[in-house]
Design an enzyme around this catalytic site. Structure first.
Site, PDB file in Angstrom:
ATOM      1  N   SER A 178       0.840  -1.197   0.000  1.00 44.18           N
ATOM      2  CA  SER A 178       0.000   0.000   0.000  1.00 44.18           C
ATOM      3  C   SER A 178       0.878   1.251   0.000  1.00 44.18           C
ATOM      4  O   SER A 178       1.759   1.399   0.836  1.00 44.18           O
ATOM      5  CB  SER A 178      -0.910   0.015   1.233  1.00 44.18           C
ATOM      6  N   ARG A 319     -13.585 -13.569   3.931  1.00 42.80           N
ATOM      7  CA  ARG A 319     -12.640 -12.943   4.844  1.00 42.80           C
ATOM      8  C   ARG A 319     -12.829 -13.465   6.255  1.00 42.80           C
ATOM      9  O   ARG A 319     -13.965 -13.627   6.706  1.00 42.80           O
ATOM     10  CB  ARG A 319     -12.808 -11.412   4.826  1.00 42.80           C
ATOM     11  N   ASP A 590      -2.043  31.653  -4.150  1.00 44.27           N
ATOM     12  CA  ASP A 590      -1.922  30.704  -5.263  1.00 44.27           C
ATOM     13  C   ASP A 590      -3.171  29.838  -5.416  1.00 44.27           C
ATOM     14  O   ASP A 590      -3.610  29.566  -6.532  1.00 44.27           O
ATOM     15  CB  ASP A 590      -0.695  29.815  -5.048  1.00 44.27           C
TER      16      ASP A 590
END
Length: 620
Positions: A178, A319, A590
């Protein structure tokens, strides 16, 4: 189920054939000394024979829609060594008592049962599975299970480089790592921990040890990392990676909102603008990924489209949680405790009936998820302090390609300063942002309720000489080697007058560039730590604390910025505070300049300074 023993018997016969080199069976094993090519061809024929004579798939693992569940994910732990902003609060989550978690033997018992019924792939997950002390032994034990073809792990990569050689030897065959950003500072901001370079080292180690492809999982979230799509794709040019872009999905605690989700088609359009030659690859059976490759690139990219184009119809996954609950759907709330039945002495057949009943109740698709996706309201601005936040458009590197080239050559990269968490006020439509960065966990933050001790007001003691020039008027750096170390604190402020239009967009967090307050806050923290690189004659100061607060002033359509810095040393930190406030105000400009150029930056000033030899300063 009578066919199941037959299938196992066939496998035993074939192994016996392989050992004895006997003939007359459906397949034969070449005797020692024959060419390896012949052995490979024989192995291919054996696999074909098994496919053609395979037993019917287990009824216990087949649901009412005919989906056969051959892939099991086992969570080894609830613990994790990171604290990702979009996953959990900084202090972590309540953990299940150790006695209620599956033991190693219970994990192996359940794995053995599922593999016997037809599961051929097991992936170890967490939490972070590689922090479990016996993870290598678990992999080695799983490798012995007859019929198990793949043992994978999904990891955050922090411990991967250290453990991977042992894991590979034990039998680990697949790796998912990950990684949600390629910007070191943003990585620390997201996960609240250091470790970016350890993750990159883990990816490099996996490639070095021959894993191909090495899968890199990137959860794409609008305003956080969608600006890095092309950078991730560029990695696949010279590396055998499968970068998998995952649509942001709802989980408990991550306060999911559909506005944060970047769809597969949007990502694909962005990538195709850069690489129009991108080509689709054939999909594997029951695959969750839509795979693509750019001609000439070593690696590939994939998209996990859980939200926009679900793959429930071909789902083959089950799972088991760390505390022994069976989940037939990642998004479903329904769970059944296999641990309780196992500890109560349930037989194998009883366990199979319980598993079969749970699988039989599996829904056609996670419908409740899609109703959430369609009906989700706009994000609430008043959220708890640990809620995920939108760091939109954050680009903290000048050159991605040069940085990554340095990284992959294994050379030293200048460490990016850690960025700390934001805190949000709740219960009010006005948005208040504050950021802390501490190297001393026990030090007090400079919040309004915890200021430095008050000192007498009065004119500061100043010098009549400029200290940064020598006797001939040339620039010179002050020698502070003889000064004593004291606690130094400085506070500076700035005001950005946005105007009504830009102010409203910032207040409602509707700017196309993203959350201006969070990005400005981060920029302020970064600037404080980089002051000596920006102001030529400033000494480098090891800051122990930085805080940047931004508040909206509706009467002036302005953002008021206050930056506080603290350090212990021979020189003050007023320049760090002033630089922090200034860069935060520039960042706001910005972020808002596309809406209005009539923005005024002003009132940049030192508010207070304490701890210096010439006395303290407090602006009235």
């Amino acid at each position: 189920m009578a066919a199941r023993p037959l299938s196992r018997m066939l496998r035993r016969v074939l192994r016996s054939i392989a050992r004895s080199c006997s003939s007359g069976a459906p397949v034969s094993q070449p005797c020692p000394g024959e060419p390896s090519q012949a052995a490979a061809e024989e192995l291919s024929r054996r696999r074909q024979f098994l496919r053609e004579h395979a037993a019917p798939f287990s009824a216990f693992l087949t649901d009412s829609f005919g989906r056969q569940h051959s892939y099991l994910r086992i969570s080894l732990t609830e613990r994790c060594n990171l604290r990702c902003q979009y996953c959990m609060p900084e202090e972590g989550v309540p953990l299940t008592p150790k006695a209620d978690l599956l033991t190693t033997e219970e994990i192996l018992t359940l794995a053995r049962l599922f593999v016997k019924e037809g599961v051929n792939k097991i992936r170890l997950t967490g939490g972070e599975p590689l922090i479990r002390p016996d993870v290598v032994d678990i992999v080695a034990q799983l490798r012995r299970l007859e019929g198990l073809r793949t043992i994978g792990v999904t990891t955050n990569g922090i411990n991967l480089a250290r453990l991977l050689p042992q894991l590979q030897k034990a039998g680990l065959s697949a790796i998912n790592i990950s990684l949600d950003t390629l910007v070191p500072a943003k990585f620390e901001f997201i996960v609240r921990r250091k470790g970016f370079y350890k993750v990159m080292e883990g990816i490099h180690k996996a490639i070095e040890l021959g894993y191909s492809p090495v899968k890199v999982n990137c959860v794409v979230m609008r305003g956080l990392n969608e600006d890095e799509l092309l950078d991730f794709v560029a990695l696949t040019e010279g590396l055998p990676l499968d970068v998998r872009f995952i649509e942001y999905m709802p989980f408990d605690g991550n306060k999911w909102n559909f506005k944060k989700m970047v769809s597969y088609k949007e990502m694909l359009d962005t990538i195709r603008q850069q690489w129009p030659e991108l080509e689709r690859l054939p999909e594997e059976e029951s695959s969750t990924a839509k795979a693509f490759r750019i001609p000439g690139f070593q690696g590939q990219i994939s998209f996990i489209t859980s939200m926009s184009e679900h793959f429930c119809g071909t789902c083959n996954r089950l799972r088991i949680t760390a505390d022994g609950n069976l989940k037939v759907c990642l998004f479903g709330n329904s769970e059944v405790s296999l641990r309780d039945h196992l500890r109560a002495g349930a037989s194998e057949q009883e366990l199979l009936r319980i598993i079969g009943a749970a699988v039989g109740r599996k829904k056609r698709q996670h419908a409740e998820l899609f109703s959430m996706f369609q009906d989700s309201p706009p994000a609430n601005l008043s959220i708890s302090p640990w809620d995920p936040f939108h760091v939109r458009g954050l680009r903290l590197r000048a050159s991605f390609s040069s940085q990554m080239a340095t990284l992959w050559k294994g050379r030293g990269v200048p460490p990016a300063p850690p960025v700390a968490q934001r805190r949000l006020g709740s219960g009010s439509p006005q948005r208040h942002y504050t950021s802390h960065a501490d190297s001393d966990a026990n030090s007090k933050c400079l919040s309004p309720g915890s200021q430095a001790p008050a000192t007498p007001w009065g004119p500061p003691s100043t010098s009549e000489q400029l200290t940064h020039v020598d006797s001939e008027g040339r620039a010179a750096m002050v020698d502070v080697g003889g000064k004593p170390d004291t606690e130094r604190v400085a506070v500076a402020s700035a005001v950005v007058l946005l105007g009504p239009v830009a102010f409203k967009l910032v207040q409602q967090n509707q700017l196309k560039k993203g959350d201006a307050l969070v990005v400005a806050q981060l920029a302020g923290v970064q600037a404080a730590k980089l002051t000596s690189q920006l102001i030529p004659l400033c000494h480098h100061v090891a800051l122990s604390h930085v805080q940047v607060r931004l508040e909206l002033d509706g009467t002036r359509h302005a953002v008021v910025i206050q930056a506080s810095c603290r350090a212990r040393g021979p020189t003050g930190v007023e320049m760090e505070a002033l630089t922090s406030a200034t860069v935060a105000s520039l960042t706001l400009y910005d972020m808002c300049k596309a809406v209005s150029r009539d923005i005024v930056l002003g009132e940049i000033k030192l508010i207070s300074k304490t701890g210096g030899q010439r006395g303290d300063f407090h602006r009235a």
